[in-house]
Design a protein around this motif. Structure first.
Motif, mmCIF file in Angstrom:
data_model
loop_
_atom_site.group_PDB
_atom_site.id
_atom_site.type_symbol
_atom_site.label_atom_id
_atom_site.label_comp_id
_atom_site.label_asym_id
_atom_site.label_seq_id
_atom_site.Cartn_x
_atom_site.Cartn_y
_atom_site.Cartn_z
ATOM 1 N N PHE A 28 0.864 -1.184 0.000
ATOM 2 C CA PHE A 28 0.000 0.000 0.000
ATOM 3 C C PHE A 28 0.899 1.233 0.000
ATOM 4 N N SER A 29 0.312 2.396 -0.204
ATOM 5 C CA SER A 29 1.077 3.644 -0.206
ATOM 6 C C SER A 29 0.278 4.729 0.502
ATOM 7 N N VAL A 30 0.988 5.757 0.967
ATOM 8 C CA VAL A 30 0.358 6.927 1.593
ATOM 9 C C VAL A 30 0.905 8.167 0.891
ATOM 10 N N ASP A 31 -0.002 8.957 0.324
ATOM 11 C CA ASP A 31 0.399 10.170 -0.394
ATOM 12 C C ASP A 31 0.328 11.393 0.520
ATOM 13 N N LYS A 32 0.953 12.449 0.094
ATOM 14 C CA LYS A 32 0.910 13.714 0.827
ATOM 15 C C LYS A 32 -0.534 14.211 0.919
ATOM 16 N N GLY A 33 -0.984 14.568 2.137
ATOM 17 C CA GLY A 33 -2.332 15.079 2.334
ATOM 18 C C GLY A 33 -3.428 14.037 2.249
ATOM 19 N N GLU A 34 -3.069 12.751 2.298
ATOM 20 C CA GLU A 34 -4.045 11.664 2.155
ATOM 21 C C GLU A 34 -4.140 10.867 3.453
ATOM 22 N N THR A 35 -5.338 10.365 3.745
ATOM 23 C CA THR A 35 -5.540 9.464 4.877
ATOM 24 C C THR A 35 -5.851 8.073 4.355
ATOM 25 N N VAL A 36 -5.005 7.123 4.708
ATOM 26 C CA VAL A 36 -5.208 5.719 4.358
ATOM 27 C C VAL A 36 -5.506 4.965 5.640
ATOM 28 N N ALA A 37 -6.591 4.202 5.646
ATOM 29 C CA ALA A 37 -6.985 3.437 6.828
ATOM 30 C C ALA A 37 -6.669 1.959 6.625
ATOM 31 N N LEU A 38 -5.998 1.375 7.611
ATOM 32 C CA LEU A 38 -5.823 -0.078 7.674
ATOM 33 C C LEU A 38 -6.850 -0.603 8.657
ATOM 34 N N VAL A 39 -7.782 -1.435 8.188
ATOM 35 C CA VAL A 39 -8.839 -1.926 9.059
ATOM 36 C C VAL A 39 -8.830 -3.452 9.086
ATOM 37 N N GLY A 40 -9.367 -3.986 10.157
ATOM 38 C CA GLY A 40 -9.416 -5.435 10.320
ATOM 39 C C GLY A 40 -9.471 -5.773 11.789
ATOM 40 N N GLU A 41 -9.733 -7.023 12.099
ATOM 41 C CA GLU A 41 -9.841 -7.460 13.483
ATOM 42 C C GLU A 41 -8.461 -7.618 14.114
ATOM 43 N N SER A 42 -8.430 -7.776 15.432
ATOM 44 C CA SER A 42 -7.175 -8.005 16.140
ATOM 45 C C SER A 42 -6.470 -9.227 15.555
ATOM 46 N N GLY A 43 -5.155 -9.099 15.379
ATOM 47 C CA GLY A 43 -4.390 -10.211 14.824
ATOM 48 C C GLY A 43 -4.344 -10.235 13.315
ATOM 49 N N SER A 44 -4.957 -9.237 12.663
ATOM 50 C CA SER A 44 -4.969 -9.233 11.195
ATOM 51 C C SER A 44 -3.657 -8.726 10.602
ATOM 52 N N GLY A 45 -2.814 -8.099 11.428
ATOM 53 C CA GLY A 45 -1.519 -7.627 10.937
ATOM 54 C C GLY A 45 -1.430 -6.130 10.733
ATOM 55 N N LYS A 46 -2.447 -5.369 11.180
ATOM 56 C CA LYS A 46 -2.468 -3.925 10.948
ATOM 57 C C LYS A 46 -1.283 -3.220 11.623
ATOM 58 N N SER A 47 -1.174 -3.396 12.932
ATOM 59 C CA SER A 47 -0.127 -2.699 13.685
ATOM 60 C C SER A 47 1.261 -3.191 13.303
ATOM 61 N N VAL A 48 1.400 -4.488 13.051
ATOM 62 C CA VAL A 48 2.704 -5.034 12.657
ATOM 63 C C VAL A 48 3.163 -4.398 11.351
ATOM 64 N N SER A 49 2.232 -4.230 10.410
ATOM 65 C CA SER A 49 2.577 -3.598 9.137
ATOM 66 C C SER A 49 3.059 -2.169 9.347
ATOM 67 N N ALA A 50 2.377 -1.424 10.229
ATOM 68 C CA ALA A 50 2.750 -0.029 10.471
ATOM 69 C C ALA A 50 4.096 0.075 11.186
ATOM 70 N N LEU A 51 4.298 -0.747 12.200
ATOM 71 C CA LEU A 51 5.546 -0.704 12.964
ATOM 72 C C LEU A 51 6.741 -1.122 12.113
ATOM 73 N N SER A 52 6.478 -1.961 11.105
ATOM 74 C CA SER A 52 7.554 -2.385 10.210
ATOM 75 C C SER A 52 8.116 -1.220 9.400
ATOM 76 N N ALA A 53 7.289 -0.185 9.227
ATOM 77 C CA ALA A 53 7.697 0.937 8.377
ATOM 78 C C ALA A 53 8.988 1.583 8.847
ATOM 79 N N VAL A 54 9.180 1.645 10.173
ATOM 80 C CA VAL A 54 10.411 2.251 10.707
ATOM 81 C C VAL A 54 11.140 1.274 11.624
ATOM 82 N N SER A 55 10.962 -0.016 11.343
ATOM 83 C CA SER A 55 11.690 -1.081 12.053
ATOM 84 C C SER A 55 11.555 -0.962 13.571
ATOM 85 N N LEU A 56 10.317 -0.868 14.063
ATOM 86 C CA LEU A 56 10.067 -0.801 15.500
ATOM 87 C C LEU A 56 9.654 -2.151 16.078
#
Length: 529
Positions: A28-56
């Protein structure tokens, strides 16, 4: 222009010598001035995907694929580069600010730390920038708040401070991970409006992680629906809501507590009744701890609840909802009259109160925090039997297996520990712990707020079924007015310790009389529209 590009991201965690895949080829991608929502139930991988962005992610994670910020690869980047990006170019707002803010540091020190680290601002220049940030996110009388600690702020104020910290270094991308889950509907609406204003004025790219589709529809430009570590559907927000293609997306959109509880029988006895209950906490100062004032948590509360009836208690944080319920449970001191099951509670001795505890049980908001991590599911559920006795005389494990089936848990899992269950399963364990004693009254303090929408529906249906079967009286505290309406026969609206409206659920929701109740309902409708 895409600020953040995630391509074929795969994340696995090594556990017991084996790799367990949490994210499977996400792009997926996020553009300047855009809101992208990652949705899904717990355990779907939403937070892991976001934290991976800056190796947290922790050291047990193995990351493959590509994450670029302004065409610069972040996967496998040097620590120095990542430190420059984190909190500077890409900032995070986490779900629970109380665990993200340092309880030992003042607000000024916590925000100043980021300014000194990334911009080298110190002294008066840093203080000026801190005040500007706090005022920008809506903290009133910001200068007087600089020396405050996190526990001295409300939930909404703490979340605003987190947003101020995230904005301190003028990032290009803001990643908000469930930033409104634990907030009242009016505060949720304010935080969402604030984020929308900041995105528009600062030109931020916003990656918004949530399980609440009402919020997604209000704030997002594009949606990525995640299930089991994969994006199963993506597209413009309105197109996804108007015409969802994937069965899982359709399931999420249809997951909302609905209907009304079964009516209360005409001859139902009154189990709980309060008369002008008052809960004031003394403010003590000086060496001799003299009382110089009071925190007036609840003023003259008069309510009643019958067997098989649910009283919904709503209001913003600090309105006195939980204090009222805890006083009814005799867990905090109060003044005024109270009767339980026809008896004057104020006349009970400590011994009599302890004997009647089995009739009054409570289910808390955070099941993970209220379940001992060192006890098995069976031990947790059976704990009340060891305190109050086992009237049936049957083996404890037999009773545990029976109540686990009652709350739709597999008895074969009774020897597992809390961390081995999902959020919804942990809440069922907490319900089973209360129900095994066959209580007459159960306090439900925000029992669904931390759960996914589909799990919320399951818990609401379970609570309704148990109430109908056993004639339970519920005191249901929640900021989710949609769930309150589905659960409650009567509703109390509280504001700064006062009951300002009290009536049937239909009266309160269809014909609110006060401006405050109308504001609450309007905010809830905005979030679910």
């Amino acid at each position: 222009m895409s600020l953040l590009e995630v391509s074929n991201l795969r994340v696995s965690f090594r556990q017991d010598g084996q790799l367990h895949q949490a994210v499977k080829g996400v792009s997926f991608s996020v553009d300047k001035g855009e809101t992208v929502a990652l949705v899904g139930e717990s355990g779907s991988g939403k937070s892991v995907s976001a934290l991976s962005a800056v190796s947290l992610l922790p050291g047990t994670a193995e990351i493959e694929g590509s994450v670029t910020y302004k065409k610069q690869e972040l996967i496998g980047a040097e620590p120095k580069l990542l430190r420059g990006v984190r909190g500077n170019d890409i900032s995070f707002i986490f779900q629970e600010p109380m665990t993200s803010l340092n309880p030992l540091h003042t607000l000024e020190r916590q925000i100043r730390e980021s300014l000194e680290l990334h911009q080298g601002l110190t002294g008066a220049a840093a203080r000026e920038r801190i005040l500007e940030l706090l005022e920008r996110v809506g903290i009133r009388d910001a200068e007087s708040r600089l020396t405050a600690y996190p526990h001295q702020l409300s939930g909404g104020q703490r979340q605003r401070v987190m947003i101020a910290m995230a904005l301190a270094n003028k990032p290009d991308i803001l990643i908000a991970d469930e930033p409104t889950t634990a907030l009242d509907v009016t505060i949720q609406a304010q935080i969402l409006d604030l984020l929308a204003d900041l995105k528009r004025e600062e030109g931020l790219g916003l990656l918004f992680i949530t399980h609440d589709l009402g919020i997604v529809q209000r704030i997002a430009d594009r949606v990525c629906v995640m299930q089991n570590g994969e994006i199963v559907e993506t597209g413009p927000t309105q197109a996804i809501f108007d015409n969802p293609q994937h069965p899982y997306t359709q399931k999420l959109l249809n997951a909302r507590a609905a209907g009304v509880p079964d009516p209360v029988s005409d001859g139902a006895e009154t189990l709980v009744e309060t008369d002008n209950m008052r809960i004031w906490f003394p403010i003590q100062r000086g060496f001799l701890k003299r009382t110089v004032g009071h925190v007036k948590a609840v003023n003259k509360a008069s309510i009643s609840v019958r067997a098989g009836e649910t009283l919904g208690i709503v209001g913003e944080s600090g309105s006195g909802k939980t204090s009222l319920a805890l006083a009814i449970m005799r867990l905090i001191e109060s003044e005024g009259g109270m009767r339980f099951d026809g008896q004057d509670v104020t006349a009970w001795s400590t011994r009599e109160l302890r004997r009647r505890r089995a009739d009054m049980q409570i289910v808390f908001q955070d099941p993970f925090g209220s379940l001992s991590p060192r006890m098995t599911c069976a031990q947790i559920i059976a704990e009340g039997l060891s305190v109050h006795g086992n009237p049936d005389g049957r083996p404890e494990r037999e009773l545990v297996a029976e109540i686990m089936k009652e709350v739709e848990l597999d008895p074969a899992a009774m020897d597992r520990y809390p961390h081995e269950f999902s959020g919804g399963q942990r809440q069922r364990i907490a319900i089973a712990r209360a129900m095994i004693l066959r209580p007459k009254v159960v306090v439900l303090d925000e029992p669904t707020s931390a759960l996914d929408m589909t799990v919320q529906v399951q818990i609401v249906n379970l609570l309704r079924r148990l109430q109908q079967k056993y004639g339970l009286a519920y005191l249901f505290i929640s900021h989710d007015l949609n769930v309150v309406r589905a659960m409650s026969h009567k509703v109390v609206v509280m504001k700064t310790g006062d009951i300002i409206e009290y009536g049937t659920a239909e009266e309160i929701f269809e014909r609110p009389q006060t401006d405050y109740a109308k504001t609450l309902l309007h905010a809830a409708l905005d979030l679910t529209a």
